[in-house]
Scaffold this motif. Structure first.
Motif, PDB file in Angstrom:
ATOM      1  N   PRO A  21       0.721  -1.379  -0.118  1.00  0.00           N
ATOM      2  CA  PRO A  21      -0.147  -0.052  -0.060  1.00  0.00           C
ATOM      3  C   PRO A  21       0.808   1.307   0.026  1.00  0.00           C
ATOM      4  O   PRO A  21       2.142   1.236   0.539  1.00  0.00           O
ATOM      5  N   GLU A 223      -1.878  12.349   3.602  1.00  0.00           N
ATOM      6  CA  GLU A 223      -2.160  12.140   2.035  1.00  0.00           C
ATOM      7  C   GLU A 223      -0.844  12.141   1.324  1.00  0.00           C
ATOM      8  O   GLU A 223      -0.023  13.032   1.477  1.00  0.00           O
ATOM      9  N   GLY A 226      -1.368   9.712  -5.329  1.00  0.00           N
ATOM     10  CA  GLY A 226      -1.853   8.435  -5.841  1.00  0.00           C
ATOM     11  C   GLY A 226      -2.505   7.611  -5.025  1.00  0.00           C
ATOM     12  O   GLY A 226      -3.072   6.506  -5.512  1.00  0.00           O
ATOM     13  N   ALA A 227      -2.945   7.953  -3.952  1.00  0.00           N
ATOM     14  CA  ALA A 227      -3.275   6.986  -2.832  1.00  0.00           C
ATOM     15  C   ALA A 227      -4.827   7.229  -3.076  1.00  0.00           C
ATOM     16  O   ALA A 227      -5.361   8.484  -3.223  1.00  0.00           O
ATOM     17  N   ASP A 228      -5.690   6.126  -2.925  1.00  0.00           N
ATOM     18  CA  ASP A 228      -7.118   6.381  -2.958  1.00  0.00           C
ATOM     19  C   ASP A 228      -7.840   6.957  -1.869  1.00  0.00           C
ATOM     20  O   ASP A 228      -8.685   7.735  -1.961  1.00  0.00           O
ATOM     21  N   ALA A 229      -7.330   7.118  -0.735  1.00  0.00           N
ATOM     22  CA  ALA A 229      -7.618   7.864   0.465  1.00  0.00           C
ATOM     23  C   ALA A 229      -6.674   8.453   1.386  1.00  0.00           C
ATOM     24  O   ALA A 229      -5.464   7.938   1.617  1.00  0.00           O
ATOM     25  N   THR A 231      -5.049   8.832   5.291  1.00  0.00           N
ATOM     26  CA  THR A 231      -5.092   7.747   6.250  1.00  0.00           C
ATOM     27  C   THR A 231      -4.713   8.610   7.428  1.00  0.00           C
ATOM     28  O   THR A 231      -3.769   9.669   7.700  1.00  0.00           O
TER      29      THR A 231
END
Length: 331
Positions: A21, A223, A226-229, A231
């Motif tokens: 991830p 943040e 490219g990450a979906d959300a 953290t």
């Protein structure tokens, strides 16, 4: 502060596999150091599945620790090989002495970096006027080409700068135009960032680096491009960020945030870590321990690999017993 576990585990750290991830949250484990009144630390490196971030190979987060309850920090002379120690305090003061002849006071806002190289010994004692200890102790693994350098010590005061809503203190490497000039032997970053409640900071990252965000006060929202959300990372947790990311945004919620940002090029060498030694094989670590026990504890050769710490009133720290089994590399 060094590794004072009574029964340290010998750890073989192979080169890391791909991370997975974009942001992975690593929980700390509580490690008591010494007897019943000793300090306890929260250790996030090394751990199962993640032994290094760049060349950063050890991260202990401690405090706020009330000295009246724990007795403070009293660490007798003890050895190191193959690494650098990076001491970074938020509160309190610690006296450092080492066998290279260094004598310094570790204070908030200043970095103390000790290069063990082929071998050094040092002591750490909190000052009598210190009522609270709070900070991080970090180790850097030296690459094979540099791990036998002569030992030395550096102290540097760090000038804070403002980036976005954050106050930034870079104590190793460079970030956002701010730079530390202490000596490192591989590309590295170490920095403290403080955000007020509701604050935000966006940082340009070196995409060749992997990074870690260790939360001292939080939580903080992390943040990356490219990450979906986003953290959310809680107090004492470490968010690992894989290489290839160019931007990092940190957001504070209703409370102020303080984090330590670590980074570096993935470390491609296999390490054997046990107690306060880093080597490349089981036999090498066994020999480091033998020399410490014979030369310093047994007083056979005080001018040997680890030398002696002048000015410390007390005996050096014996090494724990080695494990009864020999580790084999994990491939």
């Amino acid at each position: 502060m060094s590794n004072l576990e009574r029964d340290p585990v010998e750890l073989l750290a192979p080169p890391e596999a791909p991370a997975g991830p974009a942001v992975k949250v690593l929980a700390p484990r509580d490690v008591p150091l010494g007897g019943p009144r000793a300090m306890s630390v929260r250790r996030t490196l090394p751990q199962r599945g993640r032994t290094t971030i760049g060349a950063w190979c050890f991260a202990d987060h401690y405090g706020p620790d009330v000295v009246d309850a724990t007795g403070g920090m009293v660490v007798p002379p003890h050895p190191h090989t193959g690494l650098q120690t990076v001491s970074w305090l938020f509160e309190g003061e610690i006296e450092h002495r080492d066998s290279a002849g260094s004598h310094a006071i570790v204070r908030p806002g200043a970095v103390n970096l000790m290069t063990a190289g082929r071998g050094i010994s040092h002591s750490e004692v909190s000052l009598p006027e210190t009522t609270t200890l709070h900070g991080v102790q970090l180790w850097v693994a030296l690459p094979d080409s540099s791990r036998h350098v002569g030992p030395f010590f550096e102290h540097a005061d760090i000038i804070p700068v403002t980036v976005g809503d954050a106050t930034l203190r870079v104590f190793v490497g460079s970030l956002a135009g701010s730079e530390s000039h202490v000596t490192v032997f591989s590309p590295l970053l170490g920095a403290q960032l403080d955000l007020p409640a509701g604050g935000t900071v966006e940082l340009e990252l070196d995409p060749a680096f992997e990074h870690g965000v260790l939360v001292d006060a939080g939580p903080v929202t992390v943040e990356v491009e490219g990450a979906d959300a986003a953290t959310e990372v809680a107090w004492s947790e470490l968010a690992f960020i894989e290489p290839g990311r160019h931007r990092l945004t940190l957001r504070a919620g209703d409370a102020p945030v303080r984090v330590v940002l670590l980074g570096g090029v993935p470390f491609g060498e296999e390490l054997v870590m046990w107690w306060n030694f880093i080597g490349r094989s089981h036999d090498e670590v066994v020999e480091f321990r033998r020399q410490w026990q014979a030369d310093v504890i047994g007083r056979d050769n005080p001018d040997g690999r680890f030398g002696t710490v002048a000015g410390y009133d007390g005996a050096p720290l014996p090494a724990p017993e080695l494990p009864t089994v020999r580790l084999k590399p994990r491939r």
